[in-house]
Enzyme design. Sequence first.
Site, PDB file in Angstrom:
ATOM      1  N   ALA A 192       0.864  -1.189   0.000  1.00  0.00           N
ATOM      2  CA  ALA A 192       0.000   0.000   0.000  1.00  0.00           C
ATOM      3  C   ALA A 192       0.892   1.227   0.000  1.00  0.00           C
ATOM      4  O   ALA A 192       2.034   1.190   0.466  1.00  0.00           O
ATOM      5  CB  ALA A 192      -0.911   0.006   1.224  1.00  0.00           C
TER       6      ALA A 192
ATOM      7  N   ALA B  23       4.398   7.810   3.226  1.00  0.00           N
ATOM      8  CA  ALA B  23       5.212   6.584   3.221  1.00  0.00           C
ATOM      9  C   ALA B  23       4.482   5.484   2.464  1.00  0.00           C
ATOM     10  O   ALA B  23       3.319   5.642   2.067  1.00  0.00           O
ATOM     11  CB  ALA B  23       5.492   6.148   4.664  1.00  0.00           C
ATOM     12  N   GLN B  24       5.190   4.360   2.258  1.00  0.00           N
ATOM     13  CA  GLN B  24       4.570   3.168   1.690  1.00  0.00           C
ATOM     14  C   GLN B  24       5.076   1.948   2.441  1.00  0.00           C
ATOM     15  O   GLN B  24       6.059   2.018   3.179  1.00  0.00           O
ATOM     16  CB  GLN B  24       4.865   3.038   0.200  1.00  0.00           C
TER      17      GLN B  24
ATOM     18  N   ASP C   2      -5.788  10.015  13.195  1.00  0.00           N
ATOM     19  CA  ASP C   2      -5.756   9.894  11.734  1.00  0.00           C
ATOM     20  C   ASP C   2      -6.524   8.640  11.304  1.00  0.00           C
ATOM     21  O   ASP C   2      -6.038   7.843  10.507  1.00  0.00           O
ATOM     22  CB  ASP C   2      -4.304   9.835  11.255  1.00  0.00           C
TER      23      ASP C   2
END
Length: 546
Positions: free
Chosen positions: A131, A136-137, A288
């Site tokens: 993802a 970031a990933q 978040d």
Amino acid sequence: MIKLKELSRLYNINKTIVEYGLIELLPRQHRPFSYTLMRIVLFWVRTKHQHLSLPERLRLSLQSLGPIYIKLGQMLSTRRDLLPPIYADQLAYLQDNVPPFCGELAIKQIESSLGKTIDELFENFDATALASASIAQVHTATLREDNREVVIKVIRPEIEKTIQADIQLMKWLAQLMQRFLKDSERLRPVEVVYEYEKTIIDELDLMREGANAIQLRRNFLGSKLLYVPEIYSDYCTKNVLVMERIYGIPVSDIDALEAQGTDLKLLAERGVETFFTQVFRDSFFHADMHPGNVFVSYDHPEDPLWIGIDCGIVGTLNNEDKRYLAENFLAFFNRDYRQVAQLHIDSGWVPEDTPLEEFEFAIRAVCEPIFEKPLSEISFAAVLINLFNTARRYNMKVQPQLVLLQKTLLYIEGLGRQLYPQLDLWDTAKPFLEDWMKEQVSPTNLLKKLQQKAPFWLEKLPDLPELVYHNLASGKSLQKQQKQLIVSITKQQQKNSKSYFYIGIAATLTLVSTLAYLQTDKNLAMIAGIPGLFAWFLAWRHTNNE
């Protein structure tokens, strides 16, 4: 003063608006003159994406502008009661479908941060991102030392420079607002931007995120409400985070949740309970919680468990803010608008000279029509928007410490209504808040606070007699100083009164002498003038006499 970097970023934003034709979001009669001017300046820029729908163009424009704007889209994607579904569906792609960066770059960053090669650290490392998000990933792998399945989060290269440029531009715009906008004192744009800067810069530090996740996991260990993956601290740095791999259904995949028989009503209610537990019990909340960061466990669909990831942004509240919030919520639930108005004044959210009855009436006028609807149809977002519009008349100031809380509550309500449209947020939250308020004044909680303070008191107990003596001595000294000050003030007043007496006599005799001279009565002028001069001399001498 705006710098070249910020000017460049402002140019890119304006160019993006023109390029994607985003002005079409506004009716033609409401399009600002500034857009016409901008269109003239950027005459060479053409709309290149007319074949796409406006919702697609909005999503792509936010995506092209970077992480700050992607996060804005993520939040809007959960507000289906505020946006048409076609817009919400497009913005939902921003939650975890942001284009990834190259896997080779990710490998280099991991090896550089951890000081070992990928093969030394992991098995089955997948260079294709599982993802990808705004900052970031993540990649999947297996730890070589014990074969545990993990995900590895890697910060995007050079992302901090883009964020810093955006933040500087936002500061410049906020300063302009503060200088020229009528509502700037109430909105406090500069403070809000600085608060947001702190939040997003903290999110770039994955060591901080790991610590947040460890704390949140500890708070809900063994709970039926929320599961937080384990963090493997030995493999974490500022740019790399390694954590337990979890398997769950994305909370936005309603079809999959229904297919496995998930109790959606209970899941939605537990989402609300999880939020209020984090805020009021722990004073530490995940701030978040957009759908890309929330999953539902495959196990026990009849007793569903939330799974939360990405703890880069967390919020905290002090005890005073918690108490005011809880009392405000309960007053709203009970439709006690006078209490709401009084709490706003007591907390300093509106000026203390605000007319209480007038403010109460204004709140009542906003809230009563909303409460006429069935509770399940009431949107907390609508209440907040209407309340803020009303509070503008009373100079209500934006509270930067509550911005994250407000955003998170909107996320939670959006998720809850997406899962279970009949969710009654008010009815779900009210019992929790009532129990929390009762607990705050309970004998058990009093005893707990006494136990917490006892070590400190015991440590200070031997020093108590000396502290009492010094306080009494300083009290006597202060009393003596106050007496001396009073005597000094009294003497000064007496001296001033004598000075004023002589000045009064001198002024009177001078006036008589002047009038006599004008009437050509020189004898009377001299008789009054000589004592007058003497009186002025006495007044001057007395005033300057030490």
